[in-house]
Scaffold this motif. Structure first.
Motif, PDB file in Angstrom:
ATOM      1  N   TRP A   1      -9.290  -1.097   4.256  1.00  0.00           N
ATOM      2  CA  TRP A   1      -8.589  -2.581   4.679  1.00  0.00           C
ATOM      3  C   TRP A   1      -8.592  -3.118   6.227  1.00  0.00           C
ATOM      4  CZ3 TRP A   1      -6.163  -6.351   2.434  1.00  0.00           C
ATOM      5  CH2 TRP A   1      -5.205  -5.753   1.391  1.00  0.00           C
TER       6      TRP A   1
ATOM      7  N   SER B   1      -8.121  -0.899  -3.812  1.00  0.00           N
ATOM      8  CA  SER B   1      -7.169  -0.368  -3.467  1.00  0.00           C
ATOM      9  C   SER B   1      -5.452   0.648  -3.790  1.00  0.00           C
ATOM     10  CB  SER B   1      -5.725  -1.551  -2.721  1.00  0.00           C
ATOM     11  OG  SER B   1      -4.993  -1.037  -2.091  1.00  0.00           O
TER      12      SER B   1
ATOM     13  N   LEU C   1       0.816  -1.229  -0.188  1.00  0.00           N
ATOM     14  CA  LEU C   1       0.235  -0.057   0.274  1.00  0.00           C
ATOM     15  C   LEU C   1       0.820   1.068   0.273  1.00  0.00           C
ATOM     16  CD1 LEU C   1      -3.302   0.032   0.210  1.00  0.00           C
ATOM     17  CD2 LEU C   1      -2.157  -2.160   0.122  1.00  0.00           C
TER      18      LEU C   1
END
Length: 395
Positions: free
Chosen positions: A254, A231, A30
Protein backbone atom coordinates in the motif's frame (compact mmCIF):
# COMPACT_ATOMS: atom_id res chain seq x y z
CA UNK A 1 -21.43 38.41 8.41
CA UNK A 2 -20.10 36.25 5.56
CA UNK A 3 -16.63 37.05 4.30
CA UNK A 4 -15.04 36.23 0.97
CA UNK A 5 -12.75 33.81 2.73
CA UNK A 6 -15.66 31.63 3.96
CA UNK A 7 -16.21 29.71 0.70
CA UNK A 8 -12.49 29.01 0.49
CA UNK A 9 -12.36 27.73 4.06
CA UNK A 10 -15.47 25.61 3.51
CA UNK A 11 -13.98 24.10 0.35
CA UNK A 12 -10.86 23.20 2.30
CA UNK A 13 -12.99 21.65 5.03
CA UNK A 14 -14.87 19.53 2.49
CA UNK A 15 -11.63 18.37 0.87
CA UNK A 16 -10.21 17.53 4.31
CA UNK A 17 -13.33 15.50 5.16
CA UNK A 18 -13.01 13.67 1.86
CA UNK A 19 -9.35 12.89 2.51
CA UNK A 20 -10.06 11.77 6.08
CA UNK A 21 -12.97 9.59 4.96
CA UNK A 22 -10.82 7.84 2.39
CA UNK A 23 -7.97 7.36 4.86
CA UNK A 24 -10.46 5.66 7.19
CA UNK A 25 -11.75 3.52 4.32
CA UNK A 26 -8.20 2.35 3.64
CA UNK A 27 -7.52 1.67 7.33
CA UNK A 28 -10.84 -0.11 7.92
CA UNK A 29 -10.65 -2.16 4.75
CA UNK A 30 -7.31 -3.64 5.80
CA UNK A 31 -8.31 -4.55 9.36
CA UNK A 32 -9.48 -8.09 8.67
CA UNK A 33 -6.70 -8.91 6.14
CA UNK A 34 -4.16 -7.68 8.70
CA UNK A 35 -5.82 -9.70 11.46
CA UNK A 36 -6.40 -12.79 9.33
CA UNK A 37 -4.26 -15.04 11.56
CA UNK A 38 -6.10 -13.98 14.73
CA UNK A 39 -9.54 -14.13 13.11
CA UNK A 40 -8.98 -17.60 11.65
CA UNK A 41 -7.63 -18.84 14.99
CA UNK A 42 -10.34 -17.34 17.24
CA UNK A 43 -13.26 -18.40 15.05
CA UNK A 44 -11.80 -21.71 13.88
CA UNK A 45 -11.86 -20.79 10.19
CA UNK A 46 -9.75 -21.81 7.18
CA UNK A 47 -8.80 -19.75 4.12
CA UNK A 48 -12.02 -20.97 2.50
CA UNK A 49 -14.03 -19.48 5.37
CA UNK A 50 -12.29 -16.14 4.93
CA UNK A 51 -13.05 -16.41 1.23
CA UNK A 52 -16.76 -16.53 2.09
CA UNK A 53 -16.30 -13.49 4.35
CA UNK A 54 -14.64 -11.54 1.53
CA UNK A 55 -17.44 -12.58 -0.84
CA UNK A 56 -20.12 -11.25 1.52
CA UNK A 57 -18.20 -8.03 2.10
CA UNK A 58 -17.60 -7.38 -1.59
CA UNK A 59 -21.24 -8.11 -2.46
CA UNK A 60 -22.62 -5.53 -0.07
CA UNK A 61 -19.86 -3.01 -0.85
CA UNK A 62 -21.06 -3.11 -4.45
CA UNK A 63 -24.68 -2.66 -3.35
CA UNK A 64 -23.65 0.23 -1.11
CA UNK A 65 -21.82 1.95 -3.96
CA UNK A 66 -24.75 1.61 -6.35
CA UNK A 67 -27.32 2.73 -3.77
CA UNK A 68 -25.15 5.72 -2.86
CA UNK A 69 -25.09 6.89 -6.48
CA UNK A 70 -28.84 6.51 -6.89
CA UNK A 71 -29.81 8.00 -3.52
CA UNK A 72 -27.42 10.93 -3.88
CA UNK A 73 -29.28 12.07 -7.01
CA UNK A 74 -32.53 12.06 -4.97
CA UNK A 75 -31.61 12.92 -1.37
CA UNK A 76 -28.25 14.69 -1.63
CA UNK A 77 -24.87 13.98 -0.04
CA UNK A 78 -25.65 15.55 3.36
CA UNK A 79 -28.03 12.63 3.90
CA UNK A 80 -26.28 9.74 2.18
CA UNK A 81 -22.74 10.26 3.52
CA UNK A 82 -23.70 10.41 7.22
CA UNK A 83 -25.96 7.36 6.79
CA UNK A 84 -23.09 5.47 5.19
CA UNK A 85 -20.81 6.38 8.11
CA UNK A 86 -23.35 5.10 10.66
CA UNK A 87 -23.71 1.82 8.77
CA UNK A 88 -19.96 1.38 8.57
CA UNK A 89 -19.58 2.05 12.31
CA UNK A 90 -22.19 -0.58 13.17
CA UNK A 91 -20.32 -3.17 11.13
CA UNK A 92 -16.95 -2.35 12.68
CA UNK A 93 -18.40 -2.61 16.17
CA UNK A 94 -19.90 -5.94 15.13
CA UNK A 95 -16.44 -7.24 14.22
CA UNK A 96 -15.16 -6.35 17.66
CA UNK A 97 -18.07 -7.72 19.66
CA UNK A 98 -19.04 -10.79 17.61
CA UNK A 99 -19.36 -13.88 19.86
CA UNK A 100 -19.34 -16.34 16.95
CA UNK A 101 -18.38 -16.66 13.30
CA UNK A 102 -21.93 -16.20 11.90
CA UNK A 103 -22.25 -12.90 13.79
CA UNK A 104 -18.82 -11.78 12.56
CA UNK A 105 -19.90 -12.66 9.02
CA UNK A 106 -23.16 -10.76 9.44
CA UNK A 107 -21.28 -7.65 10.60
CA UNK A 108 -19.69 -7.47 7.15
CA UNK A 109 -23.09 -6.42 5.75
CA UNK A 110 -23.47 -2.96 7.38
CA UNK A 111 -19.71 -2.41 7.28
CA UNK A 112 -19.58 -2.99 3.53
CA UNK A 113 -22.81 -1.13 2.72
CA UNK A 114 -21.42 1.92 4.50
CA UNK A 115 -17.96 1.59 3.00
CA UNK A 116 -19.35 1.36 -0.52
CA UNK A 117 -21.59 4.35 0.13
CA UNK A 118 -18.71 6.52 1.33
CA UNK A 119 -16.51 5.35 -1.55
CA UNK A 120 -19.03 6.22 -4.26
CA UNK A 121 -20.30 9.34 -2.49
CA UNK A 122 -16.93 10.99 -2.00
CA UNK A 123 -15.75 9.99 -5.48
CA UNK A 124 -18.84 11.63 -6.96
CA UNK A 125 -18.28 14.74 -4.85
CA UNK A 126 -14.72 15.14 -6.10
CA UNK A 127 -15.85 14.56 -9.69
CA UNK A 128 -18.26 17.47 -9.23
CA UNK A 129 -15.64 19.67 -7.54
CA UNK A 130 -12.88 18.91 -10.07
CA UNK A 131 -14.47 17.86 -13.39
CA UNK A 132 -12.03 16.17 -15.75
CA UNK A 133 -9.08 16.51 -13.34
CA UNK A 134 -7.17 13.29 -12.71
CA UNK A 135 -4.88 15.05 -10.24
CA UNK A 136 -7.68 15.69 -7.73
CA UNK A 137 -8.93 12.11 -7.70
CA UNK A 138 -5.42 10.73 -7.45
CA UNK A 139 -4.84 12.89 -4.38
CA UNK A 140 -8.11 11.66 -2.86
CA UNK A 141 -7.12 8.03 -3.43
CA UNK A 142 -3.66 8.74 -2.09
CA UNK A 143 -5.28 9.17 1.32
CA UNK A 144 -7.02 5.80 0.96
CA UNK A 145 -3.60 4.30 0.29
CA UNK A 146 -2.15 6.21 3.23
CA UNK A 147 -4.70 4.69 5.60
CA UNK A 148 -4.05 1.26 4.13
CA UNK A 149 -0.30 1.82 4.42
CA UNK A 150 -0.39 2.69 8.12
CA UNK A 151 -3.11 0.23 9.13
CA UNK A 152 -1.45 -3.18 8.67
CA UNK A 153 1.85 -2.10 10.21
CA UNK A 154 0.14 -0.47 13.22
CA UNK A 155 -2.27 -3.36 13.79
CA UNK A 156 0.46 -5.97 13.41
CA UNK A 157 2.65 -4.12 15.88
CA UNK A 158 -0.15 -3.74 18.44
CA UNK A 159 -1.24 -7.38 18.26
CA UNK A 160 2.36 -8.58 18.38
CA UNK A 161 2.72 -6.63 21.64
CA UNK A 162 -0.29 -8.21 23.29
CA UNK A 163 -3.11 -5.76 22.50
CA UNK A 164 -6.46 -7.55 21.98
CA UNK A 165 -7.30 -7.43 18.27
CA UNK A 166 -11.01 -6.44 18.72
CA UNK A 167 -9.89 -3.03 20.01
CA UNK A 168 -8.75 -2.07 16.49
CA UNK A 169 -12.18 -2.29 14.78
CA UNK A 170 -13.94 -0.89 17.86
CA UNK A 171 -11.75 2.22 17.97
CA UNK A 172 -12.15 2.68 14.22
CA UNK A 173 -15.95 2.56 14.58
CA UNK A 174 -15.87 5.53 16.98
CA UNK A 175 -13.76 7.64 14.60
CA UNK A 176 -15.92 6.82 11.57
CA UNK A 177 -19.05 7.83 13.47
CA UNK A 178 -17.46 11.18 14.37
CA UNK A 179 -16.57 11.86 10.73
CA UNK A 180 -20.15 11.06 9.71
CA UNK A 181 -21.32 13.74 12.13
CA UNK A 182 -19.14 16.31 10.37
CA UNK A 183 -20.58 15.36 6.96
CA UNK A 184 -24.05 16.32 8.27
CA UNK A 185 -23.02 19.98 8.54
CA UNK A 186 -20.55 20.23 5.65
CA UNK A 187 -21.57 22.54 2.80
CA UNK A 188 -21.18 20.07 -0.06
CA UNK A 189 -22.56 20.06 -3.59
CA UNK A 190 -25.84 18.18 -3.11
CA UNK A 191 -25.35 15.91 -6.14
CA UNK A 192 -29.06 15.83 -6.92
CA UNK A 193 -30.00 15.40 -10.55
CA UNK A 194 -32.95 17.34 -11.93
CA UNK A 195 -34.74 15.37 -14.68
CA UNK A 196 -34.61 18.24 -17.16
CA UNK A 197 -31.02 19.39 -16.68
CA UNK A 198 -28.36 19.05 -19.36
CA UNK A 199 -26.36 15.87 -19.50
CA UNK A 200 -23.91 14.03 -21.72
CA UNK A 201 -24.69 10.88 -23.74
CA UNK A 202 -27.45 8.80 -22.16
CA UNK A 203 -26.21 6.62 -19.35
CA UNK A 204 -29.01 4.11 -19.87
CA UNK A 205 -29.63 2.81 -23.39
CA UNK A 206 -31.48 -0.17 -24.88
CA UNK A 207 -28.27 -2.08 -24.14
CA UNK A 208 -28.39 -0.85 -20.51
CA UNK A 209 -24.97 0.87 -20.59
CA UNK A 210 -23.06 2.71 -23.26
CA UNK A 211 -20.39 0.35 -24.59
CA UNK A 212 -17.38 2.54 -23.65
CA UNK A 213 -18.68 2.82 -20.07
CA UNK A 214 -19.18 -0.94 -20.00
CA UNK A 215 -15.55 -1.45 -20.99
CA UNK A 216 -14.49 0.98 -18.27
CA UNK A 217 -16.57 -1.09 -15.83
CA UNK A 218 -14.69 -4.22 -16.91
CA UNK A 219 -11.35 -2.44 -16.60
CA UNK A 220 -12.04 -1.17 -13.10
CA UNK A 221 -13.44 -4.55 -12.08
CA UNK A 222 -10.28 -6.35 -13.20
CA UNK A 223 -8.12 -3.75 -11.49
CA UNK A 224 -9.92 -4.03 -8.15
CA UNK A 225 -9.87 -7.82 -8.37
CA UNK A 226 -6.07 -7.58 -8.66
CA UNK A 227 -5.65 -4.94 -5.96
CA UNK A 228 -8.00 -6.44 -3.37
CA UNK A 229 -6.90 -9.98 -4.18
CA UNK A 230 -3.33 -9.00 -3.36
CA UNK A 231 -4.32 -6.91 -0.34
CA UNK A 232 -6.59 -9.54 1.23
CA UNK A 233 -4.15 -12.44 0.92
CA UNK A 234 -0.64 -10.99 1.03
CA UNK A 235 -0.21 -11.58 4.78
CA UNK A 236 -1.32 -15.16 4.19
CA UNK A 237 1.14 -15.52 1.27
CA UNK A 238 4.02 -14.75 3.66
CA UNK A 239 2.67 -17.12 6.33
CA UNK A 240 6.13 -18.59 6.96
CA UNK A 241 7.49 -15.15 7.90
CA UNK A 242 7.01 -13.46 11.30
CA UNK A 243 3.75 -11.52 11.68
CA UNK A 244 5.52 -8.16 11.66
CA UNK A 245 7.26 -9.07 8.37
CA UNK A 246 4.03 -10.27 6.79
CA UNK A 247 2.06 -7.16 7.81
CA UNK A 248 5.00 -4.97 6.76
CA UNK A 249 4.78 -6.51 3.27
CA UNK A 250 1.13 -5.41 3.12
CA UNK A 251 2.06 -1.93 4.31
CA UNK A 252 4.76 -1.70 1.65
CA UNK A 253 2.31 -2.82 -1.03
CA UNK A 254 0.00 0.00 0.00
CA UNK A 255 2.99 2.28 0.33
CA UNK A 256 3.59 1.66 -3.37
CA UNK A 257 -0.06 2.48 -4.07
CA UNK A 258 0.24 5.68 -2.03
CA UNK A 259 3.42 6.72 -3.86
CA UNK A 260 1.82 6.02 -7.24
CA UNK A 261 -1.20 8.12 -6.42
CA UNK A 262 0.86 10.94 -4.95
CA UNK A 263 3.02 11.11 -8.08
CA UNK A 264 -0.06 10.93 -10.30
CA UNK A 265 -1.75 13.72 -8.32
CA UNK A 266 1.08 16.00 -9.39
CA UNK A 267 1.73 14.82 -12.93
CA UNK A 268 -1.25 12.83 -14.30
CA UNK A 269 -2.92 15.80 -16.01
CA UNK A 270 0.15 16.21 -18.21
CA UNK A 271 -0.78 13.00 -20.02
CA UNK A 272 -3.82 11.60 -21.80
CA UNK A 273 -5.65 9.58 -19.11
CA UNK A 274 -6.12 6.32 -21.04
CA UNK A 275 -2.48 5.73 -22.12
CA UNK A 276 -1.34 6.75 -18.64
CA UNK A 277 -3.67 4.24 -16.98
CA UNK A 278 -2.73 1.49 -19.45
CA UNK A 279 0.97 1.94 -18.75
CA UNK A 280 0.33 1.72 -15.01
CA UNK A 281 -1.68 -1.49 -15.44
CA UNK A 282 1.12 -3.11 -17.46
CA UNK A 283 3.69 -2.31 -14.77
CA UNK A 284 1.38 -3.66 -12.06
CA UNK A 285 0.66 -6.90 -13.90
CA UNK A 286 4.24 -7.77 -14.76
CA UNK A 287 5.51 -6.94 -11.26
CA UNK A 288 2.81 -9.06 -9.55
CA UNK A 289 3.57 -12.09 -11.70
CA UNK A 290 7.28 -11.73 -10.98
CA UNK A 291 6.63 -11.31 -7.23
CA UNK A 292 4.96 -14.71 -7.08
CA UNK A 293 7.62 -16.48 -9.12
CA UNK A 294 10.74 -15.08 -7.43
CA UNK A 295 12.01 -17.44 -4.70
CA UNK A 296 13.48 -14.74 -2.43
CA UNK A 297 11.19 -13.17 0.24
CA UNK A 298 12.74 -9.66 0.27
CA UNK A 299 12.71 -9.55 -3.54
CA UNK A 300 9.10 -10.72 -3.59
CA UNK A 301 8.10 -8.02 -1.11
CA UNK A 302 9.87 -5.38 -3.23
CA UNK A 303 8.09 -6.57 -6.39
CA UNK A 304 4.71 -6.45 -4.68
CA UNK A 305 5.54 -2.86 -3.66
CA UNK A 306 6.32 -2.12 -7.33
CA UNK A 307 3.01 -3.69 -8.32
CA UNK A 308 1.35 -1.32 -5.84
CA UNK A 309 3.16 1.63 -7.40
CA UNK A 310 1.73 0.70 -10.80
CA UNK A 311 -1.75 0.06 -9.44
CA UNK A 312 -1.97 3.34 -7.55
CA UNK A 313 -3.27 5.71 -10.24
CA UNK A 314 -5.52 3.23 -12.10
CA UNK A 315 -8.76 3.54 -10.11
CA UNK A 316 -8.87 7.36 -9.97
CA UNK A 317 -7.86 7.62 -13.64
CA UNK A 318 -10.72 5.31 -14.68
CA UNK A 319 -13.09 7.47 -12.61
CA UNK A 320 -11.75 10.53 -14.42
CA UNK A 321 -12.24 8.91 -17.83
CA UNK A 322 -15.82 8.01 -16.86
CA UNK A 323 -16.51 11.56 -15.72
CA UNK A 324 -15.25 12.88 -19.06
CA UNK A 325 -17.48 10.44 -20.92
CA UNK A 326 -20.67 11.43 -19.07
CA UNK A 327 -20.38 15.06 -17.92
CA UNK A 328 -23.09 16.17 -15.52
CA UNK A 329 -23.73 12.63 -14.24
CA UNK A 330 -20.97 12.34 -11.65
CA UNK A 331 -23.16 10.69 -9.02
CA UNK A 332 -24.49 8.02 -11.38
CA UNK A 333 -21.15 7.37 -13.10
CA UNK A 334 -19.29 7.02 -9.80
CA UNK A 335 -22.01 4.67 -8.56
CA UNK A 336 -21.83 2.47 -11.67
CA UNK A 337 -18.04 2.33 -11.66
CA UNK A 338 -17.80 1.81 -7.90
CA UNK A 339 -20.25 -1.09 -8.10
CA UNK A 340 -18.43 -2.56 -11.10
CA UNK A 341 -15.15 -2.21 -9.25
CA UNK A 342 -16.50 -4.11 -6.30
CA UNK A 343 -17.84 -6.84 -8.55
CA UNK A 344 -14.19 -7.54 -9.29
CA UNK A 345 -13.58 -7.75 -5.56
CA UNK A 346 -16.68 -9.92 -5.26
CA UNK A 347 -15.67 -12.49 -7.85
CA UNK A 348 -11.95 -13.13 -7.63
CA UNK A 349 -10.46 -12.35 -4.19
CA UNK A 350 -12.84 -14.76 -2.38
CA UNK A 351 -11.96 -17.45 -4.92
CA UNK A 352 -8.30 -17.14 -3.90
CA UNK A 353 -9.23 -18.75 -0.58
CA UNK A 354 -10.47 -21.85 -2.39
CA UNK A 355 -7.52 -21.83 -4.77
CA UNK A 356 -5.26 -21.71 -1.72
CA UNK A 357 -6.59 -24.97 -0.29
CA UNK A 358 -6.17 -26.74 -3.64
CA UNK A 359 -3.35 -25.25 -5.73
CA UNK A 360 -1.70 -22.98 -3.14
CA UNK A 361 -1.91 -19.29 -2.31
CA UNK A 362 0.77 -18.44 -4.89
CA UNK A 363 -1.47 -19.59 -7.74
CA UNK A 364 -4.19 -17.25 -6.57
CA UNK A 365 -1.86 -14.25 -6.40
CA UNK A 366 -0.41 -15.11 -9.81
CA UNK A 367 -3.91 -14.53 -11.15
CA UNK A 368 -3.92 -10.99 -9.78
CA UNK A 369 -1.08 -10.12 -12.16
CA UNK A 370 -3.03 -11.51 -15.10
CA UNK A 371 -6.09 -9.49 -14.11
CA UNK A 372 -4.06 -6.26 -14.06
CA UNK A 373 -3.03 -7.01 -17.65
CA UNK A 374 -6.69 -7.64 -18.56
CA UNK A 375 -7.51 -4.20 -17.15
CA UNK A 376 -5.04 -2.64 -19.60
CA UNK A 377 -6.73 -4.42 -22.52
CA UNK A 378 -10.20 -3.25 -21.44
CA UNK A 379 -8.98 0.35 -21.11
CA UNK A 380 -7.61 0.27 -24.64
CA UNK A 381 -10.93 -1.10 -25.90
CA UNK A 382 -12.86 1.63 -24.07
CA UNK A 383 -10.65 4.29 -25.64
CA UNK A 384 -11.19 2.95 -29.16
CA UNK A 385 -14.96 2.72 -28.71
CA UNK A 386 -15.15 6.17 -27.11
CA UNK A 387 -13.36 7.73 -30.08
CA UNK A 388 -15.75 6.04 -32.50
CA UNK A 389 -19.01 6.84 -30.71
CA UNK A 390 -18.31 10.16 -28.92
CA UNK A 391 -15.36 11.86 -30.63
CA UNK A 392 -16.37 15.22 -29.17
CA UNK A 393 -15.81 13.87 -25.63
CA UNK A 394 -12.43 12.29 -26.28
CA UNK A 395 -9.63 14.29 -24.60
Amino acid sequence: MTTSADPVNEARRVRFLGYLSFALLGWAGLLVPSLIRSVEHDFGQSDAGLGVFYFVGASFYAIGGLLSGLLTERLGRRVTLPLAAVSMSIGLAGYALAPSWPVFLLAAVPMSLGGGGIDAGVNGLFLDLHPGKGNALNMLHFFFSLGALVGPFAVGLLVDNGVAWPLAPLGTAVVVLAVGRFWMTAKVAPGRHAPGQARGPRLVTPRLLTIPLLMLAIAIGCYVAAEIGTSNWLVRFFAAAPLTTATASLSLFWGGLAAGRLLASRHADRFSPVPFAVGCALVAGVAAVAAVLVPNVPASIALFALAGLGQGPIYPMIMTIGGNLHPGRAGAVSGVLTSSAVLGGLIYPPVIGFISVTAGIGAGLFGTGLLALCSAVALLAANVLQRRRFPDLTP
